[in-house]
Design an enzyme around this catalytic site. Sequence first.
Site, mmCIF file in Angstrom:
data_model
loop_
_atom_site.group_PDB
_atom_site.id
_atom_site.type_symbol
_atom_site.label_atom_id
_atom_site.label_comp_id
_atom_site.label_asym_id
_atom_site.label_seq_id
_atom_site.Cartn_x
_atom_site.Cartn_y
_atom_site.Cartn_z
ATOM 1 N N SER A 1 -6.030 1.738 4.387
ATOM 2 C CA SER A 1 -6.610 1.027 3.392
ATOM 3 C C SER A 1 -7.272 -0.406 3.574
ATOM 4 C CB SER A 1 -5.649 0.812 2.106
ATOM 5 O OG SER A 1 -6.316 0.096 1.266
ATOM 6 N N TRP B 1 -15.084 0.439 -8.803
ATOM 7 C CA TRP B 1 -14.682 -0.847 -8.867
ATOM 8 C C TRP B 1 -14.308 -1.405 -7.766
ATOM 9 C CZ3 TRP B 1 -12.714 4.095 -10.175
ATOM 10 C CH2 TRP B 1 -11.927 4.756 -9.394
ATOM 11 N N GLN C 1 0.745 -1.259 -0.137
ATOM 12 C CA GLN C 1 0.130 0.052 -0.082
ATOM 13 C C GLN C 1 0.974 1.428 -0.187
ATOM 14 O OE1 GLN C 1 -3.318 0.034 -0.349
ATOM 15 N NE2 GLN C 1 -3.642 2.188 -0.455
ATOM 16 N N GLU D 1 -15.591 5.292 -6.488
ATOM 17 C CA GLU D 1 -14.632 4.226 -6.900
ATOM 18 C C GLU D 1 -15.752 3.139 -7.118
ATOM 19 O OE1 GLU D 1 -11.556 2.855 -4.544
ATOM 20 O OE2 GLU D 1 -10.328 4.662 -4.814
ATOM 21 N N HIS E 1 -7.939 -2.512 1.898
ATOM 22 C CA HIS E 1 -7.131 -3.793 1.165
ATOM 23 C C HIS E 1 -6.358 -4.447 2.007
ATOM 24 C CE1 HIS E 1 -8.365 -3.268 -3.188
ATOM 25 N NE2 HIS E 1 -8.503 -1.888 -3.088
ATOM 26 N N ALA F 1 -5.598 5.132 -0.518
ATOM 27 C CA ALA F 1 -5.670 5.378 0.976
ATOM 28 C C ALA F 1 -4.331 5.445 1.354
ATOM 29 C CB ALA F 1 -6.527 4.286 1.747
HETATM 30 N N1 DAL Z 1 -8.624 2.803 -3.306
HETATM 31 C C1 DAL Z 1 -8.663 2.559 -2.151
HETATM 32 C C2 DAL Z 1 -9.345 3.946 -1.253
HETATM 33 C C3 DAL Z 1 -7.584 2.008 -1.131
HETATM 34 O O1 DAL Z 1 -6.275 2.533 -1.638
HETATM 35 O O2 DAL Z 1 -7.504 1.379 -0.329
HETATM 36 ZN ZN ZN Z 2 -9.589 -0.862 -4.014
#
Ligand code: DAL
Ligand code: ZN
Length: 277
Positions: free
Chosen positions: A129, A190, A103, A188, A131, A124
């Site tokens: 994030s 997606w 990230q 977003e 993720h 993020a």
């Molecule tokens: N695109 C999303 C906010 C992230 O980077 O977690």
């Molecule tokens: Zn994402």
Amino acid sequence: MNSFSNYYGRIDGFPSICIGINMRTLNFDTVNIYSGNLVLVNREHPITCKNNNYAVSLVSVGTDYPDILLDYVAAKELSRIRNVLNLYDDIVPVSGFRTRSEQKRIYTDSLQKNGTDFTEKYVALPDRSEHQTGLAIDLAENKSEYDFIRPHFPDIGICMEFRKEAIHYGFIERYPKGKESTTGIAHESWHFRYVGYPHSEIMNMKNLTLEEYIRYLKNFPYKGSHLKFFNYEYYYEIFYISLSQLRKSSVIIPADVSCQISGNNIDGFIITLRKLK
Ligand code: DAL
Ligand code: ZN
């Protein structure tokens, strides 16, 4: 397509499934407040994890994509959606679980390539994030090249079908249009987040982001009226208990219901009970 959304709804007159004779006590480990399907991860509420990585059981989203990992329940539900919609290569996974360092790299690369404004809208910060929880997946319509940060996932065709069906399997569109000031992230189309069922259904019906839903659930405390929901098969009952309340009382539920516990990553737990109709 299998759609049973007509059968969903709140039932105000339905008796609480917390009334029963055979009861059991739930055990809580307070460190679990930082994990579960409903953890809220955003700028204000970073991930809490050990060794720089969040503890999660990861599997690949499919044999064709061995490097794209997701929490195993989220991955299972994603593959159920793909089966029900007969999706083969129409929609492709772009990014699932990310480590903290991944990230960080994505953020730094985007800063260099796209500048601060863009990056703050679409990427993020490390530990901010979702993720990193393994509960988020970015998807793209399978049309030649796709952009890694902003994959194309339009509001029409198979992508729209996916968006609608995903709600029945515990996924939400996490950063909707018009809610940018609440989520802190631009629209977003997606990015999907697994929150579990029936939370996805309730959030969709009430048009709530995860930020709003976590706040909303505080209206349904353990010692108060619970949020009730049903579909054609199950009754659900949802309630919130704060850490401070948990220190004072234990949580007792009927022995014959299934139960899921999730931390909210802030100050308490959300308990979801399910009983066959
Ligand atoms: N695109 C999303 C906010 C992230 O980077 O977690
Ligand atoms: Zn994402």
